[in-house]
Motif scaffolding. Structure first.
Motif, PDB file in Angstrom:
ATOM      1  N   ILE A   1      -4.904  14.605  -6.468  1.00 55.09           N
ATOM      2  CA  ILE A   1      -4.166  14.470  -7.725  1.00 55.09           C
ATOM      3  C   ILE A   1      -4.203  13.008  -8.163  1.00 55.09           C
ATOM      4  CG2 ILE A   1      -1.960  14.745  -8.917  1.00 55.09           C
ATOM      5  CD1 ILE A   1      -3.010  17.406  -8.004  1.00 55.09           C
ATOM      6  N   ALA A   2      -4.584  12.775  -9.421  1.00 55.00           N
ATOM      7  CA  ALA A   2      -4.511  11.438 -10.016  1.00 55.00           C
ATOM      8  C   ALA A   2      -3.603  11.493 -11.239  1.00 55.00           C
ATOM      9  CB  ALA A   2      -5.897  10.931 -10.403  1.00 55.00           C
ATOM     10  N   PHE A   3      -2.808  10.474 -11.398  1.00 49.94           N
ATOM     11  CA  PHE A   3      -1.777  10.409 -12.438  1.00 49.94           C
ATOM     12  C   PHE A   3      -2.416  10.281 -13.821  1.00 49.94           C
ATOM     13  CE2 PHE A   3       1.458   8.446 -15.046  1.00 49.94           C
ATOM     14  CZ  PHE A   3       2.681   8.823 -14.517  1.00 49.94           C
ATOM     15  N   GLY A   4      -1.985  11.112 -14.762  1.00 48.79           N
ATOM     16  CA  GLY A   4      -2.449  11.004 -16.141  1.00 48.79           C
ATOM     17  C   GLY A   4      -1.493  11.715 -17.072  1.00 48.79           C
TER      18      GLY A   4
ATOM     19  N   ASN B   1       0.862  -1.174   0.000  1.00 47.79           N
ATOM     20  CA  ASN B   1       0.000   0.000   0.000  1.00 47.79           C
ATOM     21  C   ASN B   1       0.902   1.229   0.000  1.00 47.79           C
ATOM     22  OD1 ASN B   1      -1.677   2.199   0.656  1.00 47.79           O
ATOM     23  ND2 ASN B   1      -3.075   0.891   1.810  1.00 47.79           N
ATOM     24  N   PRO B   2       0.848   2.039  -1.043  1.00 47.60           N
ATOM     25  CA  PRO B   2       1.740   3.204  -1.112  1.00 47.60           C
ATOM     26  C   PRO B   2       1.556   4.210   0.015  1.00 47.60           C
ATOM     27  CG  PRO B   2       0.954   2.655  -3.293  1.00 47.60           C
ATOM     28  CD  PRO B   2       0.174   1.809  -2.331  1.00 47.60           C
ATOM     29  N   ASN B   3       0.513   4.054   0.817  1.00 49.22           N
ATOM     30  CA  ASN B   3       0.367   4.901   2.009  1.00 49.22           C
ATOM     31  C   ASN B   3       1.267   4.438   3.151  1.00 49.22           C
ATOM     32  OD1 ASN B   3      -1.719   6.903   1.375  1.00 49.22           O
ATOM     33  ND2 ASN B   3      -3.066   5.131   1.121  1.00 49.22           N
ATOM     34  N   ASP B   4       1.785   3.206   3.045  1.00 47.13           N
ATOM     35  CA  ASP B   4       2.574   2.602   4.123  1.00 47.13           C
ATOM     36  C   ASP B   4       4.028   2.415   3.698  1.00 47.13           C
ATOM     37  OD1 ASP B   4       0.146   2.380   5.532  1.00 47.13           O
ATOM     38  OD2 ASP B   4      -0.247   0.412   4.651  1.00 47.13           O
ATOM     39  N   LYS B   5       4.858   2.065   4.655  1.00 49.70           N
ATOM     40  CA  LYS B   5       6.250   1.780   4.360  1.00 49.70           C
ATOM     41  C   LYS B   5       6.373   0.413   3.689  1.00 49.70           C
ATOM     42  CE  LYS B   5       8.285   4.456   8.173  1.00 49.70           C
ATOM     43  NZ  LYS B   5       9.138   4.395   9.380  1.00 49.70           N
TER      44      LYS B   5
ATOM     45  N   GLU C   1       4.119  10.503  -3.013  1.00 50.96           N
ATOM     46  CA  GLU C   1       2.848  11.103  -3.429  1.00 50.96           C
ATOM     47  C   GLU C   1       2.581  10.832  -4.909  1.00 50.96           C
ATOM     48  OE1 GLU C   1       0.635  12.524  -1.351  1.00 50.96           O
ATOM     49  OE2 GLU C   1       2.035  11.837   0.195  1.00 50.96           O
ATOM     50  N   ILE C   2       3.624  10.807  -5.716  1.00 52.11           N
ATOM     51  CA  ILE C   2       3.465  10.485  -7.133  1.00 52.11           C
ATOM     52  C   ILE C   2       2.962   9.059  -7.294  1.00 52.11           C
ATOM     53  CG2 ILE C   2       4.683  10.175  -9.323  1.00 52.11           C
ATOM     54  CD1 ILE C   2       6.634  12.383  -8.320  1.00 52.11           C
ATOM     55  N   ILE C   3       3.574   8.130  -6.557  1.00 49.28           N
ATOM     56  CA  ILE C   3       3.162   6.728  -6.634  1.00 49.28           C
ATOM     57  C   ILE C   3       1.727   6.563  -6.148  1.00 49.28           C
ATOM     58  CG2 ILE C   3       3.609   4.418  -5.707  1.00 49.28           C
ATOM     59  CD1 ILE C   3       6.625   5.242  -5.718  1.00 49.28           C
ATOM     60  N   LYS C   4       1.361   7.281  -5.086  1.00 51.73           N
ATOM     61  CA  LYS C   4      -0.030   7.248  -4.617  1.00 51.73           C
ATOM     62  C   LYS C   4      -0.981   7.764  -5.691  1.00 51.73           C
ATOM     63  CE  LYS C   4      -0.872   8.916  -0.510  1.00 51.73           C
ATOM     64  NZ  LYS C   4      -0.769   9.787   0.687  1.00 51.73           N
TER      65      LYS C   4
ATOM     66  N   SER D   1     -11.256   1.018  -5.961  1.00 57.46           N
ATOM     67  CA  SER D   1     -10.460   0.814  -4.749  1.00 57.46           C
ATOM     68  C   SER D   1     -10.669  -0.566  -4.130  1.00 57.46           C
ATOM     69  CB  SER D   1     -10.794   1.891  -3.711  1.00 57.46           C
ATOM     70  OG  SER D   1     -10.435   3.168  -4.181  1.00 57.46           O
ATOM     71  N   ALA D   2     -11.829  -1.146  -4.326  1.00 57.02           N
ATOM     72  CA  ALA D   2     -12.107  -2.463  -3.738  1.00 57.02           C
ATOM     73  C   ALA D   2     -11.300  -3.568  -4.399  1.00 57.02           C
ATOM     74  CB  ALA D   2     -13.599  -2.772  -3.840  1.00 57.02           C
ATOM     75  N   THR D   3     -10.849  -3.335  -5.617  1.00 55.76           N
ATOM     76  CA  THR D   3     -10.187  -4.405  -6.366  1.00 55.76           C
ATOM     77  C   THR D   3      -8.786  -4.060  -6.863  1.00 55.76           C
ATOM     78  OG1 THR D   3     -11.339  -3.607  -8.351  1.00 55.76           O
ATOM     79  CG2 THR D   3     -12.340  -5.461  -7.160  1.00 55.76           C
ATOM     80  N   HIS D   4      -8.428  -2.784  -6.879  1.00 57.76           N
ATOM     81  CA  HIS D   4      -7.163  -2.357  -7.469  1.00 57.76           C
ATOM     82  C   HIS D   4      -6.496  -1.290  -6.604  1.00 57.76           C
ATOM     83  CE1 HIS D   4      -9.383  -4.044 -10.882  1.00 57.76           C
ATOM     84  NE2 HIS D   4      -8.225  -4.188 -11.511  1.00 57.76           N
ATOM     85  N   GLY D   5      -5.247  -0.973  -6.960  1.00 57.18           N
ATOM     86  CA  GLY D   5      -4.543   0.135  -6.322  1.00 57.18           C
ATOM     87  C   GLY D   5      -3.625  -0.248  -5.194  1.00 57.18           C
ATOM     88  N   THR D   6      -3.840  -1.410  -4.584  1.00 56.68           N
ATOM     89  CA  THR D   6      -2.963  -1.928  -3.533  1.00 56.68           C
ATOM     90  C   THR D   6      -2.809  -3.431  -3.725  1.00 56.68           C
ATOM     91  OG1 THR D   6      -4.804  -2.287  -1.994  1.00 56.68           O
ATOM     92  CG2 THR D   6      -3.674  -0.159  -1.857  1.00 56.68           C
TER      93      THR D   6
END
Length: 433
Positions: free
Chosen positions: A344-347, A38-42, A374-377, A390-395
């Motif tokens: 911010i969302a990457f695009g 999870n990009p929010n965590d270490k 923050e970029i990776i998030k 979010s329920a299926t992707h992103g982490t």
């Protein structure tokens, strides 16, 4: 007899090979040397990811022996790699690339040619580590066929969230331009509209034929071959009607917007994201934060068109002037959004830039002052939130789709690592190793 048997044997081999690609090992075990689940965590070291039937069923500390998980478990050894979720690009155009031959290509290429090209560009995007994209503006039948073909496993490509053609006003950005009148008439799509009720019809038209999301163009655009500027083009009542209609039918709305007036009008109308946002002002920031809408900055597009305008001669004078001005100014706008705490969302707007180099957006974001984490998030958890995935992707965690990439070392330490993805798994299938 030999001439009969050899082709049949060959067909059997091809069928078995294809079947093995579609029905891979039921259980896969990844040994991850370093895992950013999870990009929010270490990140954690020496982790095991267990995958069954394209879903992650567990993440365990240490390197678990695959045979203790399942007799047929396949070991994927990434014990010397940095492992993380697959990336999102929330603004692409898979059906082409900007260049001097675009005018002739638009006349010479059939719909089938365009589909074949988009398959190629989709595969390049996937191999770059981008396992989910939003395609915002393209020929409807071809992009929806590509989206569906990928999800059925017929071809390799990222998950595609597709809008088809933009809902745009007559003569505005998103309408056809720069051609003879007879060709303009033929090529005008049915999502071009005028007035709120006609724009309601156009929105329903887009959804009827397969749009996952509605793309609108609230302002002029850099690459429109008309001297109409980058100010607001869709009126407030047209914007509101599109947004209300799309939301009533379960679709989000992404608004191309450069000038502040168009950005703010779109945000007041309730759009879910602003694409480019080249001239965000303080009112924009307040509206972003009030609504929770996302800014998708596409710095790579601005960088690309500004450089092309300065170094090539295929752009018209109107496009060149806009490209240099907007391509330079949008960095400051991004800085304002980020520092003010806007989502911010990457695009990238890839298709303006080359496909497969999407991660260059991360370098530009970093140079503009956004930290690597923050970029990776923005390219994982934030983008998944914007896409309602979010329920299926992103982490990487229990129940998530197995969209996983690996790099030689941590992009948290060096963001340029994202430019060289070594391993890509999409929906449990290894597509690059």
């Amino acid at each position: 007899m030999r001439r009969v048997i050899k082709p049949l044997s060959y067909i059997a081999v091809i069928f078995a090979s294809t079947l093995s690609n579609l029905i891979f090992a039921n259980t896969q075990v990844i040994h991850a040397g370093e895992l950013l689940a999870n990009p929010n965590d270490k990140p954690l070291v020496k982790q095991t990811i267990i995958i069954q039937n394209n879903k992650i069923v567990d993440v365990k500390a240490g390197f678990v022996d695959p045979k203790t998980v399942a007799d047929d478990a396949e070991l994927i050894d990434l014990s010397k790699s940095f492992v993380m979720p697959g990336l999102f690009d929330m603004h692409v155009h898979l059906q082409g690339e900007l260049g001097p031959d675009n005018d002739s290509e638009s006349l010479r290429m059939s719909a089938s040619d365009k589909l074949v090209a988009s398959i190629h560009f989709a595969n390049k995007t996937l191999l770059a580590g981008f396992t989910t994209v939003r395609d915002l503006g393209g020929s409807a039948e071809e992009i929806f066929a590509l989206r569906d073909g990928v999800e059925k496993g017929y071809i390799d490509g990222p998950h595609i969230i597709a809008s088809g053609p933009s809902v745009s006003v007559t003569g505005g950005h998103g309408d056809v331009d720069g051609m003879s009148p007879d060709i303009l008439k033929i090529r005008t799509v049915e999502t071009i509209c005028d007035g709120p009720f006609d724009c309601r019809r156009a929105t329903r038209q887009a959804i009827k034929y397969g749009a996952d999301i509605i793309k609108i163009t609230s302002t002029g655009g850099v690459l429109s071959d008309t001297d109409t500027g980058t100010g607001q083009q869709m009126t407030d009542d047209e914007l509101k009607e599109v947004v209300d209609t799309a939301h009533a039918l379960g679709r989000k709305v992404a608004s191309h917007a450069h000038a502040a007036a168009g950005i703010n009008a779109a945000l007041r109308a309730g759009v879910d994201s602003i694409e480019h946002g080249s001239y965000v002002d303080n009112e924009s920031v307040a509206l972003f934060k009030e609504s929770g809408a996302y800014h998708v900055p596409t710095l790579l597009a601005g960088y690309t068109v500004a450089n092309m305008a300065r170094s090539s001669d295929f752009m018209s004078p109107a496009i060149k002037a806009k490209a240099i001005r907007v391509g330079t100014d949008m960095v400051d706008s991004f800085k304002l959004s980020y520092k003010a705490g806007v989502n911010i969302a990457f695009g990238t707007d890839s298709g303006v830039s080359k496909h497969g180099v999407n991660a260059q957006e991360a370098i530009l974001m970093y140079q503009a002052g956004m930290p690597a984490r923050e970029i990776i998030k923005s390219a994982t958890v934030n983008a998944a939130d914007l896409a309602d995935l979010s329920a299926t992707h992103g982490t990487i965690g229990k129940g998530k789709v197995a969209d996983i990439i690996a790099l030689d070392s941590s992009p948290l330490e060096n963001i340029e690592e994202l430019l060289d993805v070594d391993f890509v798994m999409k929906s449990g299938k290894i597509v690059k190793q």
